[in-house]
Scaffold this active site. Structure first.
Site, PDB file in Angstrom:
ATOM      1  N   TYR A  41       0.822  -1.216   0.000  1.00  0.00           N
ATOM      2  CA  TYR A  41       0.000   0.000   0.000  1.00  0.00           C
ATOM      3  C   TYR A  41       0.855   1.264   0.000  1.00  0.00           C
ATOM      4  CZ  TYR A  41      -3.852  -3.125   1.465  1.00  0.00           C
ATOM      5  OH  TYR A  41      -4.782  -4.120   1.559  1.00  0.00           O
ATOM      6  N   HIS A  99       0.119 -11.702   1.589  1.00  0.00           N
ATOM      7  CA  HIS A  99      -0.884 -10.879   0.911  1.00  0.00           C
ATOM      8  C   HIS A  99      -1.571 -11.615  -0.244  1.00  0.00           C
ATOM      9  CE1 HIS A  99      -1.782  -6.362  -0.029  1.00  0.00           C
ATOM     10  NE2 HIS A  99      -2.832  -7.106  -0.222  1.00  0.00           N
TER      11      HIS A  99
END
Length: 268
Positions: A41, A99
């Site tokens: 992110y 992830h």
């Protein structure tokens, strides 16, 4: 749920810079106690700054981060964990996830590394994200103490197969994109329930998720009014009737919003 995790969290994907920090600080001010970030992110430092500036005690906030799928070798995972902690300004995460699965990944090795990081006290709990059913079963078969699975889940995308697995193993299913990236607002079924309760369709959709055993939504929002509305879904959840729950469950569940080129075979 074995994992002591707040019933709703703040997803921080695309919250960046000063405005992102302000949004996270506002969320904490409003009462959010669960922040979800990831190395990909590019905002861990911002999230850490917001947490520090908020004045909320560290132990009161559940913080999740994730290692990217290109960094699943033992050395890379260890390096990435250290970098995430430094950026966040934390000594320990509450939850650390893989992830995305990588094609051809050494699953046993990656899970062993996660367990080592946990044993060293760098994270309280470990888990995975975006694992389809067969791969999740394979991961659990290694004996790794996986506490959570994070996947896209909302009123237009079903996850019955994964929920059967997570519940059987006392795992939390964290639902990202729980508002289907805005697609739920126009749904007439959600709209009718929302009108009756005097709330919004999005709040109904979040409340529906929170009524389910072991499901924790992490909606992203940046504006105070949206942050507050999402948090208020906690109070709306008990108001949904069995008929409401059944009507939402009966909606088509085939609208996936997140499907990158490196995604796994979701039906595997």
């Amino acid at each position: 749920m074995t994992l002591n995790i707040p019933r709703i969290g703040l997803g921080t994907w695309r919250l960046l810079g000063a405005s992102g920090q302000a949004s996270v600080e506002t969320a904490l001010e409003l009462g959010y106690r669960h922040l979800d970030t990831a190395e990909m992110y590019g905002n861990e430092e911002m999230v850490g700054m917001a947490l520090a500036a908020s004045g909320v005690p560290r132990d009161d906030v559940f913080v999740t981060s994730k290692v990217w799928w290109t960094n699943l070798s033992p050395d890379a995972m260890r390096t990435c964990m250290g970098m995430s902690l430094r950026r966040l300004g934390l000594a320990q995460l509450d939850l650390y996830l893989i992830h995305w699965p990588a094609k051809g990944m050494d699953l046993n090795q990656a899970l062993d590394t996660l367990q080592t990081l946990q044993a060293e006290g760098l994270t309280k709990a470990i888990g995975v994200a975006n694992f389809p059913p067969a791969l999740l079963e394979a991961a659990l078969a290694t004996g790794a103490p996986l506490a959570a699975l994070q996947v896209e889940y909302h009123a237009m995308l079903g996850q019955d197969r994964l929920l059967a697995i997570t519940r059987a193993h006392d795992m939390v299913l964290t639902a990202y994109s729980p508002l289907a990236q805005g697609r739920l607002a126009a749904d007439p079924t959600l709209g009718a329930i929302a009108t009756r309760l005097g709330v919004t369709p999005g709040q109904v959709a979040l409340a529906w998720l929170m009524r389910q055993d072991g499901v924790v939504p992490i909606p992203k929002a940046s504006r105070r009014e949206n942050l507050a509305a999402n948090l208020a879904a906690l109070d709306i959840a008990p108001l949904l009737t069995e008929a409401d729950l059944a009507a939402i469950a009966a909606l088509p569940k085939d609208k996936r919003a997140v499907n990158p080129v490196f995604a796994p075979d979701w039906n595997a």
